[in-house]
Scaffold this motif. Structure first.
Motif, PDB file in Angstrom:
ATOM      1  N   VAL A 133       0.841  -1.190   0.000  1.00 55.65           N
ATOM      2  CA  VAL A 133       0.000   0.000   0.000  1.00 55.65           C
ATOM      3  C   VAL A 133       0.876   1.240   0.000  1.00 55.65           C
ATOM      4  N   SER A 134       0.517   2.218  -0.820  1.00 58.76           N
ATOM      5  CA  SER A 134       1.175   3.529  -0.850  1.00 58.76           C
ATOM      6  C   SER A 134       2.657   3.391  -1.196  1.00 58.76           C
ATOM      7  N   ALA A 135       3.570   3.636  -0.259  1.00 62.91           N
ATOM      8  CA  ALA A 135       4.989   3.395  -0.541  1.00 62.91           C
ATOM      9  C   ALA A 135       5.213   1.961  -0.974  1.00 62.91           C
ATOM     10  N   GLY A 136       4.407   1.042  -0.437  1.00 61.64           N
ATOM     11  CA  GLY A 136       4.479  -0.363  -0.812  1.00 61.64           C
ATOM     12  C   GLY A 136       3.868  -0.658  -2.163  1.00 61.64           C
ATOM     13  N   SER A 137       3.344   0.364  -2.819  1.00 60.22           N
ATOM     14  CA  SER A 137       2.876   0.273  -4.195  1.00 60.22           C
ATOM     15  C   SER A 137       3.872   0.937  -5.133  1.00 60.22           C
ATOM     16  N   ILE A 138       4.287   2.149  -4.784  1.00 62.57           N
ATOM     17  CA  ILE A 138       5.222   2.896  -5.630  1.00 62.57           C
ATOM     18  C   ILE A 138       6.530   2.136  -5.815  1.00 62.57           C
ATOM     19  N   CYS A 139       6.986   1.453  -4.757  1.00 65.69           N
ATOM     20  CA  CYS A 139       8.320   0.847  -4.761  1.00 65.69           C
ATOM     21  C   CYS A 139       8.543  -0.116  -5.917  1.00 65.69           C
ATOM     22  N   TRP A 140       7.510  -0.819  -6.368  1.00 66.62           N
ATOM     23  CA  TRP A 140       7.677  -1.809  -7.435  1.00 66.62           C
ATOM     24  C   TRP A 140       7.799  -1.156  -8.806  1.00 66.62           C
ATOM     25  N   HIS A 141       7.383   0.100  -8.910  1.00 68.24           N
ATOM     26  CA  HIS A 141       7.351   0.826 -10.175  1.00 68.24           C
ATOM     27  C   HIS A 141       8.654   1.593 -10.408  1.00 68.24           C
ATOM     28  N   SER A 142       8.686   2.343 -11.507  1.00 64.03           N
ATOM     29  CA  SER A 142       9.869   3.148 -11.809  1.00 64.03           C
ATOM     30  C   SER A 142       9.936   4.398 -10.956  1.00 64.03           C
ATOM     31  N   GLY A 143       8.789   4.884 -10.483  1.00 64.58           N
ATOM     32  CA  GLY A 143       8.767   6.086  -9.654  1.00 64.58           C
ATOM     33  C   GLY A 143       7.355   6.545  -9.392  1.00 64.58           C
ATOM     34  N   GLY A 144       7.248   7.706  -8.751  1.00 62.39           N
ATOM     35  CA  GLY A 144       5.947   8.265  -8.416  1.00 62.39           C
ATOM     36  C   GLY A 144       6.118   9.573  -7.679  1.00 62.39           C
ATOM     37  N   THR A 145       5.158   9.913  -6.855  1.00 60.97           N
ATOM     38  CA  THR A 145       5.233  11.123  -6.038  1.00 60.97           C
ATOM     39  C   THR A 145       5.275  10.729  -4.569  1.00 60.97           C
ATOM     40  N   THR A 146       5.986  11.532  -3.764  1.00 56.44           N
ATOM     41  CA  THR A 146       6.185  11.159  -2.370  1.00 56.44           C
ATOM     42  C   THR A 146       6.246  12.376  -1.462  1.00 56.44           C
ATOM     43  N   ASP A 147       5.835  12.182  -0.206  1.00 60.53           N
ATOM     44  CA  ASP A 147       6.037  13.177   0.840  1.00 60.53           C
ATOM     45  C   ASP A 147       7.163  12.736   1.775  1.00 60.53           C
ATOM     46  N   SER A 148       8.047  11.869   1.293  1.00 55.59           N
ATOM     47  CA  SER A 148       9.152  11.367   2.109  1.00 55.59           C
ATOM     48  C   SER A 148      10.072  12.484   2.590  1.00 55.59           C
ATOM     49  N   PHE A 149      10.143  13.575   1.850  1.00 59.37           N
ATOM     50  CA  PHE A 149      11.084  14.644   2.165  1.00 59.37           C
ATOM     51  C   PHE A 149      10.439  15.825   2.880  1.00 59.37           C
ATOM     52  N   GLY A 150       9.122  15.762   3.087  1.00 58.97           N
ATOM     53  CA  GLY A 150       8.408  16.846   3.753  1.00 58.97           C
ATOM     54  C   GLY A 150       7.011  16.966   3.200  1.00 58.97           C
ATOM     55  N   PRO A 151       6.223  17.910   3.734  1.00 58.41           N
ATOM     56  CA  PRO A 151       4.824  18.043   3.305  1.00 58.41           C
ATOM     57  C   PRO A 151       4.661  18.363   1.822  1.00 58.41           C
ATOM     58  N   GLU A 152       5.636  19.039   1.228  1.00 54.33           N
ATOM     59  CA  GLU A 152       5.559  19.359  -0.196  1.00 54.33           C
ATOM     60  C   GLU A 152       5.944  18.124  -1.007  1.00 54.33           C
ATOM     61  N   LEU A 153       5.019  17.645  -1.813  1.00 50.42           N
ATOM     62  CA  LEU A 153       5.270  16.437  -2.592  1.00 50.42           C
ATOM     63  C   LEU A 153       6.407  16.642  -3.585  1.00 50.42           C
ATOM     64  N   ARG A 154       7.182  15.587  -3.759  1.00 49.27           N
ATOM     65  CA  ARG A 154       8.287  15.609  -4.708  1.00 49.27           C
ATOM     66  C   ARG A 154       8.295  14.314  -5.508  1.00 49.27           C
ATOM     67  N   PRO A 155       8.940  14.330  -6.681  1.00 47.46           N
ATOM     68  CA  PRO A 155       9.042  13.078  -7.435  1.00 47.46           C
ATOM     69  C   PRO A 155      10.063  12.140  -6.816  1.00 47.46           C
TER      70      PRO A 155
END
Length: 243
Positions: A133-155
């Motif tokens: 789910v979520s990060a557990g979905s994006i991880c299998w792909h080439s990429g996506g969008t994330t809030d891993s670095f803070g509230p502002e979404l980044r690729p």
């Protein structure tokens, strides 16, 4: 018995409410377990909660849910050190690997540090069903969008790449996700890909999407391409409801 073909069910769901526990197992996760095709024994399901720092409370809730579902549960923790002597052997003998959400950037960094990127490709090709789910979905792909670095979404553009598509999650519940995903595909930062509303999932056999699924009414899934004029083109997918 492994799945018939390399199988990934990438979701923005798979979790439900529970009267007795902080959360319960959703229809999408049950479907991932069914896809493994085990008969005559309890399905072997391994949780990875790397993206939330191997949170012990979450892992404990998983075990309680898994026992209630009739699964044989296990988990792989990487903090402060791997909890398994032979990570490769363990993952290759599971029926399903379920990856929790959280920091996809942190998850990918830790996995590569421990060589899990290569192990997961081997497990996928061997027929272990990969889901998350979520990060557990994006991880299998080439990429996506994330809030891993803070509230502002980044690729994020360094996914494992088992699937050569980008992936958008929480498409309907987080307002900034959809426009950013479209913009990043339009400008070439991300490859064309697929997105899911909360409660929807994408079923891949090999690298091909074969079906979009939903455990929630009106949860949609979408294909997003780069059009000839450099804009994003979003196409709703047919979605099959499961329960």
């Amino acid at each position: 018995m492994p799945a018939d073909a390399p199988t990934i069910l990438a979701t923005s769901g798979g979790i439900s409410s529970s009267d007795r526990l902080p959360w319960g197992i959703g229809a999408l996760t049950r479907h991932a377990v069914d896809l493994a095709g085990t008969t005559g024994r309890a399905p072997r399901v391994c949780l990875l909660a790397t993206a939330v720092g191997d949170d012990s409370g979450l892992i404990g809730t998983f075990y309680a849910n898994a026992v209630a579902e009739g699964w044989q549960p296990s988990h792989l923790a990487l903090f402060p050190m791997p909890n398994l002597d032979d990570v490769r052997e363990h993952l290759l003998t599971r029926d399903v690997v379920w990856v929790w959400g959280g920091s996809v950037a942190g998850l990918l960094a830790m996995w590569r540090l421990h060589g899990l990127d290569e192990i997961f490709r081997e497990a996928w090709q061997a027929g272990v069903v990969l889901t998350g789910v979520s990060a557990g979905s994006i991880c299998w792909h080439s990429g996506g969008t994330t809030d891993s670095f803070g509230p502002e979404l980044r690729p994020v553009t360094n996914g494992l790449g088992l699937l050569p598509h980008s992936n958008g999650v929480h498409y309907d519940s987080e307002p900034r996700r959809r426009p950013l995903f479209q913009r990043l595909i339009a400008d070439g930062t991300l490859s064309p890909g697929y997105a899911t509303d909360d409660g929807a999932g994408l079923l891949y056999r090999g690298t091909e999407l074969v079906e979009a699924l939903s455990e929630r009414r009106r949860a949609g899934a979408y294909r997003v391409d780069r059009g000839p004029d450099g804009t994003a083109v979003e196409t709703p997918l047919d979605v099959r409801r499961i329960s």
